[in-house]
Design a protein around this motif. Sequence first.
Motif, PDB file in Angstrom:
ATOM      1  N   GLY A   1       0.647  -1.186  -0.046  1.00  0.00           N
ATOM      2  CA  GLY A   1      -0.034   0.156   0.022  1.00  0.00           C
ATOM      3  C   GLY A   1       0.885   1.350  -0.015  1.00  0.00           C
ATOM      4  N   THR A   2       0.004   2.431  -0.047  1.00  0.00           N
ATOM      5  CA  THR A   2       0.798   3.740  -0.161  1.00  0.00           C
ATOM      6  C   THR A   2       1.304   4.087   1.294  1.00  0.00           C
ATOM      7  N   ILE A   3       1.033   3.572   2.316  1.00  0.00           N
ATOM      8  CA  ILE A   3       1.512   3.983   3.490  1.00  0.00           C
ATOM      9  C   ILE A   3       2.772   3.214   3.707  1.00  0.00           C
ATOM     10  N   ARG A   4       2.905   1.980   3.068  1.00  0.00           N
ATOM     11  CA  ARG A   4       4.325   1.223   3.151  1.00  0.00           C
ATOM     12  C   ARG A   4       5.168   1.970   2.371  1.00  0.00           C
ATOM     13  N   ASP A   5       4.853   2.613   1.029  1.00  0.00           N
ATOM     14  CA  ASP A   5       5.492   3.268   0.298  1.00  0.00           C
ATOM     15  C   ASP A   5       6.167   4.630   0.993  1.00  0.00           C
ATOM     16  N   LEU A   6       5.324   5.081   1.641  1.00  0.00           N
ATOM     17  CA  LEU A   6       5.489   6.593   2.052  1.00  0.00           C
ATOM     18  C   LEU A   6       6.434   6.558   3.234  1.00  0.00           C
ATOM     19  N   LEU A   7       6.367   5.177   4.195  1.00  0.00           N
ATOM     20  CA  LEU A   7       7.166   5.121   5.401  1.00  0.00           C
ATOM     21  C   LEU A   7       8.391   4.557   4.749  1.00  0.00           C
ATOM     22  N   HIS A   8       8.555   3.828   3.773  1.00  0.00           N
ATOM     23  CA  HIS A   8       9.851   3.636   3.214  1.00  0.00           C
ATOM     24  C   HIS A   8      10.516   4.667   2.909  1.00  0.00           C
ATOM     25  N   GLN A   9      10.090   5.663   2.149  1.00  0.00           N
ATOM     26  CA  GLN A   9      10.588   6.846   1.827  1.00  0.00           C
ATOM     27  C   GLN A   9      11.192   7.711   3.126  1.00  0.00           C
ATOM     28  N   LEU A  10      10.493   7.741   4.004  1.00  0.00           N
ATOM     29  CA  LEU A  10      10.631   8.282   5.448  1.00  0.00           C
ATOM     30  C   LEU A  10      11.883   7.637   6.018  1.00  0.00           C
ATOM     31  N   LYS A  11      11.902   6.400   5.916  1.00  0.00           N
ATOM     32  CA  LYS A  11      12.908   5.455   6.675  1.00  0.00           C
ATOM     33  C   LYS A  11      14.253   5.465   5.928  1.00  0.00           C
ATOM     34  N   TYR A  12      14.167   5.231   4.880  1.00  0.00           N
ATOM     35  CA  TYR A  12      15.144   4.992   3.999  1.00  0.00           C
ATOM     36  C   TYR A  12      15.641   5.725   2.865  1.00  0.00           C
ATOM     37  N   GLY A  13      14.706   6.602   2.498  1.00  0.00           N
ATOM     38  CA  GLY A  13      15.012   7.435   1.453  1.00  0.00           C
ATOM     39  C   GLY A  13      15.227   8.956   1.680  1.00  0.00           C
ATOM     40  N   GLY A  14      15.633   9.229   3.107  1.00  0.00           N
ATOM     41  CA  GLY A  14      15.890  10.556   3.461  1.00  0.00           C
ATOM     42  C   GLY A  14      14.748  11.579   3.498  1.00  0.00           C
ATOM     43  N   GLN A  15      13.602  11.183   3.376  1.00  0.00           N
ATOM     44  CA  GLN A  15      12.602  12.020   3.067  1.00  0.00           C
ATOM     45  C   GLN A  15      12.050  12.256   4.443  1.00  0.00           C
ATOM     46  N   SER A  16      12.669  13.028   5.396  1.00  0.00           N
ATOM     47  CA  SER A  16      12.180  13.271   6.522  1.00  0.00           C
ATOM     48  C   SER A  16      11.019  13.948   6.790  1.00  0.00           C
ATOM     49  N   GLU A  17      10.607  14.728   5.694  1.00  0.00           N
ATOM     50  CA  GLU A  17       9.432  15.802   5.805  1.00  0.00           C
ATOM     51  C   GLU A  17       8.309  15.131   5.556  1.00  0.00           C
ATOM     52  N   ILE A  18       8.416  13.653   5.110  1.00  0.00           N
ATOM     53  CA  ILE A  18       7.075  12.788   5.010  1.00  0.00           C
ATOM     54  C   ILE A  18       6.702  12.505   6.220  1.00  0.00           C
ATOM     55  N   GLY A  19       7.702  12.424   7.411  1.00  0.00           N
ATOM     56  CA  GLY A  19       6.988  12.188   8.790  1.00  0.00           C
ATOM     57  C   GLY A  19       6.595  13.307   9.291  1.00  0.00           C
ATOM     58  N   ILE A  20       6.826  14.348   9.113  1.00  0.00           N
ATOM     59  CA  ILE A  20       6.261  15.787   9.775  1.00  0.00           C
ATOM     60  C   ILE A  20       5.052  15.877   9.421  1.00  0.00           C
ATOM     61  N   LYS A  21       4.830  15.650   7.803  1.00  0.00           N
ATOM     62  CA  LYS A  21       3.620  15.811   7.071  1.00  0.00           C
ATOM     63  C   LYS A  21       2.571  14.918   7.652  1.00  0.00           C
ATOM     64  N   LEU A  22       2.942  13.309   7.651  1.00  0.00           N
ATOM     65  CA  LEU A  22       2.067  12.236   8.283  1.00  0.00           C
ATOM     66  C   LEU A  22       1.582  12.780   9.705  1.00  0.00           C
ATOM     67  N   GLY A  23       2.719  13.284  10.485  1.00  0.00           N
ATOM     68  CA  GLY A  23       2.596  13.488  11.832  1.00  0.00           C
ATOM     69  C   GLY A  23       1.731  14.701  11.957  1.00  0.00           C
ATOM     70  N   ASN A  24       1.286  15.595  11.028  1.00  0.00           N
ATOM     71  CA  ASN A  24       0.402  16.539  11.250  1.00  0.00           C
ATOM     72  C   ASN A  24      -1.108  15.993  10.953  1.00  0.00           C
ATOM     73  N   ILE A  25      -1.009  15.050  10.115  1.00  0.00           N
ATOM     74  CA  ILE A  25      -2.527  14.384   9.807  1.00  0.00           C
ATOM     75  C   ILE A  25      -2.729  13.472  11.127  1.00  0.00           C
ATOM     76  N   LEU A  26      -1.754  12.943  11.666  1.00  0.00           N
ATOM     77  CA  LEU A  26      -2.039  12.011  12.830  1.00  0.00           C
ATOM     78  C   LEU A  26      -2.450  13.040  13.873  1.00  0.00           C
ATOM     79  N   GLY A  27      -2.069  14.098  14.235  1.00  0.00           N
ATOM     80  CA  GLY A  27      -1.920  15.153  15.184  1.00  0.00           C
ATOM     81  C   GLY A  27      -3.741  15.370  15.135  1.00  0.00           C
ATOM     82  N   LYS A  28      -4.045  15.795  13.789  1.00  0.00           N
ATOM     83  CA  LYS A  28      -5.304  16.366  13.567  1.00  0.00           C
ATOM     84  C   LYS A  28      -6.171  15.178  14.016  1.00  0.00           C
ATOM     85  N   SER A  29      -6.127  13.966  13.690  1.00  0.00           N
ATOM     86  CA  SER A  29      -6.929  12.609  14.072  1.00  0.00           C
ATOM     87  C   SER A  29      -7.138  12.668  15.527  1.00  0.00           C
TER      88      SER A  29
END
Length: 228
Positions: A74-102
């Motif tokens: 799924g998409t979440i696996r792909d995004l988490l993979h980029q966050l963990k191994y692709g140096g895309q730290s901003e994905i974590g912040i963005k998804l953290g924003n969504i988590l915070g709202k929920s």
Amino acid sequence: MNFLRYFNHLIYPNVCRSCSEILNNSERIICIKCIYNLPYTFFEKEKENEVYKLFLGRVPIEFAAALCLFSATGTIRDLLHQLKYGGQSEIGIKLGNILGKSLMESKYFTKPDVIIPVPMHPKKLKKRGYNQAEMIAIGVSEILNVEIQTEGLLKILNTKTQTKKSKFDRWINVERSFDSSKDVIITYKNILLIDDVVTTGATLEACSSSLHKMGNNKISLATLAYAQ
Ligand SMILES: [Zn+2]
């Protein structure tokens, strides 16, 4: 991530990290369509959800939730993979924003005094450059307007290197050495512990029981994904 998408990211940094479409002016990191289509669990709407039940009889927890359901393709696996191994730290912040709202929308969630990301082993941190759980915590803290504490649990982990246990046990069994970090005091607080994925709950359990032993803390848990 396939080669074409990777190439797109290099040439057009302003594309959605999930579908590679160009973002419009109001979008950041992930497009609105991809955010809408994430595999949400809606666990925050239910007190005794699957993640909460994971910790019953193991460690006292006030509240637990995971934003999305993790699946192998799924998409979440792909995004988490980029966050963990692709140096895309901003994905974590963005998804953290969504988590915070929920979390803000949940009637079972109490605003914490402090947010603590699950620490990463110092060696791993050196290699990766950032702790993905901390990136998520930053995103959550932006929404909740609550401070992040990164030192406490990390110091506890560092003391573990003196034990004779295996590396993995040292990492996971954090509560054993909580009393050797006398300079770190986390007591009488409502703590929100953040991690990227919860599977068996072993890491979050170890961190929670460590924080309980520090003194009368109330612990809530939130992750980006739940892997069954
Ligand atoms: Zn998209």
